[in-house]
Design an enzyme around this catalytic site. Sequence first.
Site, short mmCIF file in Angstrom:
data_model
loop_
_atom_site.label_atom_id
_atom_site.label_comp_id
_atom_site.label_asym_id
_atom_site.label_seq_id
_atom_site.Cartn_x
_atom_site.Cartn_y
_atom_site.Cartn_z
N ASP A 47 11.13 18.19 26.37
CA ASP A 47 10.98 19.23 25.35
C ASP A 47 10.10 18.76 24.21
OD1 ASP A 47 12.15 21.71 25.72
OD2 ASP A 47 14.13 21.08 25.02
N LYS B 258 7.96 21.10 27.79
CA LYS B 258 8.46 22.47 27.60
C LYS B 258 8.35 22.83 26.12
CE LYS B 258 13.05 23.64 27.83
NZ LYS B 258 13.29 24.12 26.45
N ASP C 195 15.76 19.13 23.96
CA ASP C 195 16.03 18.74 22.57
C ASP C 195 17.47 19.07 22.18
OD1 ASP C 195 15.76 21.49 22.43
OD2 ASP C 195 14.39 21.48 20.73
N SER C 196 18.23 19.70 23.09
CA SER C 196 19.68 19.85 22.89
C SER C 196 20.34 18.50 22.68
CB SER C 196 20.31 20.57 24.09
OG SER C 196 19.98 19.91 25.29
N GLU D 168 16.64 31.95 28.49
CA GLU D 168 17.94 31.53 27.95
C GLU D 168 18.62 32.68 27.21
OE1 GLU D 168 18.09 27.95 25.53
OE2 GLU D 168 20.23 28.25 25.13
N GLU E 180 9.05 26.29 23.21
CA GLU E 180 9.70 27.58 23.01
C GLU E 180 8.71 28.61 22.45
OE1 GLU E 180 13.26 27.16 20.66
OE2 GLU E 180 14.09 25.63 22.00
O1 KIV Z 1 17.22 21.71 25.07
C1 KIV Z 1 17.71 22.09 26.15
O2 KIV Z 1 18.61 21.46 26.71
C2 KIV Z 1 17.17 23.30 26.74
C3 KIV Z 1 17.93 23.90 27.88
C4 KIV Z 1 19.19 24.49 27.37
C5 KIV Z 1 17.12 24.87 28.64
O3 KIV Z 1 16.18 23.79 26.31
#
Ligand code: KIV
Length: 269
Positions: free
Chosen positions: A88, A118, A49-50, A187, A120
């Site tokens: 994510d 994924k 989600d970055s 992280e 958090e």
């Molecule tokens: O959103 C993302 O790119 C991430 C990575 C930095 C692990 O969660």
Amino acid sequence: MSTQTPIRRTTVPQIANRKGGEPIVSLTSYHAHTAAIVDKYADFILVGDSLGMVMHGMESTVGVPLDLMIMHGKAVVRGTKKALVVVDMPFGTYEESPAVAFRNAAKIMKETGCGAVKLEGGKRMAETIRFLTERGIPVMAHIGLTPQSSHVMGGFKTQGRDEDTWAIHEEDAQAVSEAGAFAIVLEGMVEPLAAKITKQVAIPTIGIGASADCDGQILVLEDMLGLNEWTPKFVKVYGDLGPAIERAVDQYAKDVKDRSFPGEDEVYR
Ligand code: KIV
């Protein structure tokens, strides 16, 4: 005769079985074209989600909608053949209850064709991780610096600087591992803590700004390619894509202004 197509991509159990073995190579990717390149080298690709910050200019990942993750997830699955694709779950799509998390994770998996999601959070997400994995959704956990909680954390801060806080992170890692996560992203965590957690848990740890002793590493592709003006201090930059794009665009602008641009007859010859 079986009509099933064999799985050719890296599978979730193959990643889980790499605990303590050959380091796991992973990168983020958000598009079909970069994913096709990364696919040749990575064991798994994360549609992180970055992308909200890196591609869409958002200030944090909090505003990333589910549909955007699905759109980019589909592009990455289309562009790849080999790597496991992990997508994510964005903020607000899984925290409310295990049932809400299941509905949204199933939507991500059905619509993108990815192999895992994924999310958090440590201990507080353990019940949800168990609920998802028992129902066929492989989950990668993410602890330490969790960007979706940056408002609570007061920014993007390295975790574990105070040794008194280590137990919280160690319990988080243990909880997600016991709940059935197949791997954990660590992280922004001080090196000795990440190394300690890696020794303690049964599943692979994937470090980002953590420790070289993790079972694998992940970086944001645009950071390591040198595309972003600012990158976190821990990122080793392997390319100079930002300046290279700037040089190319500058030359193009000059060519257009000098009328040294090829005409239609030359281009379609
Ligand atoms: O959103 C993302 O790119 C991430 C990575 C930095 C692990 O969660």
